[in-house]
Design a protein around this motif. Sequence first.
Motif, PDB file in Angstrom:
ATOM      1  N   VAL A  95       0.842  -1.203   0.000  1.00 23.92           N
ATOM      2  CA  VAL A  95       0.000   0.000   0.000  1.00 23.92           C
ATOM      3  C   VAL A  95       0.873   1.248   0.000  1.00 23.92           C
ATOM      4  O   VAL A  95       0.579   2.235  -0.687  1.00 23.92           O
ATOM      5  N   TYR A  96       1.982   1.211   0.762  1.00 20.19           N
ATOM      6  CA  TYR A  96       2.876   2.365   0.859  1.00 20.19           C
ATOM      7  C   TYR A  96       3.439   2.732  -0.507  1.00 20.19           C
ATOM      8  O   TYR A  96       3.541   3.911  -0.849  1.00 20.19           O
ATOM      9  N   PHE A  97       3.824   1.731  -1.294  1.00 17.19           N
ATOM     10  CA  PHE A  97       4.411   2.005  -2.602  1.00 17.19           C
ATOM     11  C   PHE A  97       3.375   2.058  -3.715  1.00 17.19           C
ATOM     12  O   PHE A  97       3.674   2.492  -4.826  1.00 17.19           O
ATOM     13  N   LEU A  98       2.146   1.653  -3.419  1.00 22.08           N
ATOM     14  CA  LEU A  98       1.074   1.782  -4.405  1.00 22.08           C
ATOM     15  C   LEU A  98       0.697   3.243  -4.602  1.00 22.08           C
ATOM     16  O   LEU A  98       0.448   3.686  -5.724  1.00 22.08           O
ATOM     17  N   GLU A  99       0.703   3.999  -3.513  1.00 20.84           N
ATOM     18  CA  GLU A  99       0.263   5.397  -3.556  1.00 20.84           C
ATOM     19  C   GLU A  99       1.119   6.251  -4.491  1.00 20.84           C
ATOM     20  O   GLU A  99       0.579   6.985  -5.333  1.00 20.84           O
ATOM     21  N   PRO A 100       2.469   6.196  -4.390  1.00 22.18           N
ATOM     22  CA  PRO A 100       3.249   7.006  -5.334  1.00 22.18           C
ATOM     23  C   PRO A 100       3.133   6.534  -6.776  1.00 22.18           C
ATOM     24  O   PRO A 100       3.334   7.326  -7.711  1.00 22.18           O
ATOM     25  N   SER A 101       2.818   5.251  -6.965  1.00 20.88           N
ATOM     26  CA  SER A 101       2.583   4.766  -8.326  1.00 20.88           C
ATOM     27  C   SER A 101       1.336   5.435  -8.903  1.00 20.88           C
ATOM     28  O   SER A 101       1.334   5.893 -10.055  1.00 20.88           O
ATOM     29  N   LEU A 102       0.295   5.517  -8.091  1.00 25.02           N
ATOM     30  CA  LEU A 102      -0.933   6.187  -8.517  1.00 25.02           C
ATOM     31  C   LEU A 102      -0.731   7.700  -8.631  1.00 25.02           C
ATOM     32  O   LEU A 102      -1.414   8.371  -9.422  1.00 25.02           O
ATOM     33  N   GLN A 103       0.221   8.215  -7.860  1.00 21.90           N
ATOM     34  CA  GLN A 103       0.516   9.647  -7.891  1.00 21.90           C
ATOM     35  C   GLN A 103       0.949  10.095  -9.289  1.00 21.90           C
ATOM     36  O   GLN A 103       0.685  11.227  -9.699  1.00 21.90           O
ATOM     37  N   ASN A 104       1.597   9.211 -10.020  1.00 22.68           N
ATOM     38  CA  ASN A 104       2.015   9.538 -11.378  1.00 22.68           C
ATOM     39  C   ASN A 104       0.822   9.924 -12.250  1.00 22.68           C
ATOM     40  O   ASN A 104       0.899  10.866 -13.045  1.00 22.68           O
ATOM     41  N   PHE A 105      -0.275   9.191 -12.088  1.00 21.64           N
ATOM     42  CA  PHE A 105      -1.482   9.489 -12.869  1.00 21.64           C
ATOM     43  C   PHE A 105      -2.084  10.823 -12.442  1.00 21.64           C
ATOM     44  O   PHE A 105      -2.599  11.585 -13.273  1.00 21.64           O
ATOM     45  N   LEU A 106      -2.014  11.118 -11.129  1.00 27.57           N
ATOM     46  CA  LEU A 106      -2.537  12.388 -10.622  1.00 27.57           C
ATOM     47  C   LEU A 106      -1.746  13.565 -11.196  1.00 27.57           C
ATOM     48  O   LEU A 106      -2.334  14.566 -11.617  1.00 27.57           O
ATOM     49  N   ILE A 107      -0.421  13.434 -11.232  1.00 28.36           N
ATOM     50  CA  ILE A 107       0.411  14.507 -11.786  1.00 28.36           C
ATOM     51  C   ILE A 107       0.111  14.703 -13.267  1.00 28.36           C
ATOM     52  O   ILE A 107       0.053  15.838 -13.763  1.00 28.36           O
ATOM     53  N   ALA A 108      -0.081  13.596 -13.991  1.00 32.75           N
ATOM     54  CA  ALA A 108      -0.418  13.688 -15.414  1.00 32.75           C
ATOM     55  C   ALA A 108      -1.711  14.476 -15.607  1.00 32.75           C
ATOM     56  O   ALA A 108      -1.817  15.314 -16.521  1.00 32.75           O
ATOM     57  N   ILE A 109      -2.690  14.222 -14.749  1.00 30.80           N
ATOM     58  CA  ILE A 109      -3.966  14.939 -14.836  1.00 30.80           C
ATOM     59  C   ILE A 109      -3.776  16.423 -14.536  1.00 30.80           C
ATOM     60  O   ILE A 109      -4.319  17.288 -15.227  1.00 30.80           O
ATOM     61  N   VAL A 110      -2.978  16.736 -13.492  1.00 35.14           N
ATOM     62  CA  VAL A 110      -2.721  18.138 -13.131  1.00 35.14           C
ATOM     63  C   VAL A 110      -2.035  18.868 -14.277  1.00 35.14           C
ATOM     64  O   VAL A 110      -2.359  20.024 -14.580  1.00 35.14           O
ATOM     65  N   LEU A 111      -1.083  18.202 -14.927  1.00 35.16           N
ATOM     66  CA  LEU A 111      -0.395  18.807 -16.075  1.00 35.16           C
ATOM     67  C   LEU A 111      -1.375  19.191 -17.174  1.00 35.16           C
ATOM     68  O   LEU A 111      -1.270  20.256 -17.790  1.00 35.16           O
ATOM     69  N   LEU A 112      -2.348  18.323 -17.422  1.00 33.33           N
ATOM     70  CA  LEU A 112      -3.329  18.582 -18.471  1.00 33.33           C
ATOM     71  C   LEU A 112      -4.341  19.645 -18.047  1.00 33.33           C
ATOM     72  O   LEU A 112      -4.732  20.494 -18.860  1.00 33.33           O
ATOM     73  N   VAL A 113      -4.741  19.608 -16.778  1.00 31.28           N
ATOM     74  CA  VAL A 113      -5.740  20.563 -16.287  1.00 31.28           C
ATOM     75  C   VAL A 113      -5.204  21.998 -16.302  1.00 31.28           C
ATOM     76  O   VAL A 113      -5.962  22.959 -16.554  1.00 31.28           O
ATOM     77  N   THR A 114      -3.892  22.174 -16.043  1.00 25.19           N
ATOM     78  CA  THR A 114      -3.321  23.525 -15.968  1.00 25.19           C
ATOM     79  C   THR A 114      -2.886  24.071 -17.329  1.00 25.19           C
ATOM     80  O   THR A 114      -2.314  25.162 -17.400  1.00 25.19           O
ATOM     81  N   LEU A 115      -3.136  23.345 -18.400  1.00 26.81           N
ATOM     82  CA  LEU A 115      -2.755  23.817 -19.735  1.00 26.81           C
ATOM     83  C   LEU A 115      -3.344  25.190 -20.089  1.00 26.81           C
ATOM     84  O   LEU A 115      -2.660  26.014 -20.700  1.00 26.81           O
ATOM     85  N   PRO A 116      -4.604  25.484 -19.735  1.00 27.20           N
ATOM     86  CA  PRO A 116      -5.167  26.787 -20.124  1.00 27.20           C
ATOM     87  C   PRO A 116      -4.597  27.966 -19.333  1.00 27.20           C
ATOM     88  O   PRO A 116      -4.781  29.117 -19.744  1.00 27.20           O
TER      89      PRO A 116
END
Length: 219
Positions: A95-116
């Motif tokens: 579980v401890y190492f699952l979270e940062p793996s999922l964090q990659n997807f969150l960062i990808a979403i933030v990158l796309l959301v802040t495009l405008p």
Amino acid sequence: MHDHQLTVDLHGLPAQLWHAAKHLVETVLAPLLLFCLLFKLTGFTGGLLAALGWVAAAMTFRLVVGAKIPVVLWLTTVVLVARTVLGLVTGSTFVYFLEPSLQNFLIAIVLLVTLPFERTFLAKVAGDFCLLPAELTGNVRVQRFFRRVSLLWALVFTINGLTTLWALAQAKLGSFLVVSTAGSFSLVAVAAVASLLWFRRELRGQGIRLRFAKHPATT
């Protein structure tokens, strides 16, 4: 052809490298190495508290001296707090190492959301690792570049998330740390080099020249 050329003076190359290395160690390498060391010496809980203690000390020091807190340090702190709580509650390294793996997807979403936005998330992170003057970051063409390259980094973090999830499911903890760290750093290094070359080409195409100097100034 451009009628004129804009020359932007940056801090000297040693200062740029030191600035980037300092933030890399502070936000990424030190917490990871402390977790691995204390995990070997004291067990899972010791590793959790060591990594969290490091970022807490880094945040406290910056608050006390009134220094700017980098975006990456804020992100690392929030993530480590969440990981530590989940790790202590579940007692599971998975579980401890699952979270940062999922964090990659969150960062990808933030990158796309802040495009405008005028200044994207990637531009803010780049400002943490590079000493970029306002004349450069405020340039409309440079802002457009960061929007475009954000798409590349969104893809990088998505691939990183998928590969770390696969490695976590397949490997033991020791192997996972080696495989995921080596794979992530290699992918990020390739993307960073590609981004820098793209950035340099974009600036040249717009008549902007970068020059390293001890005392930055724009002409």
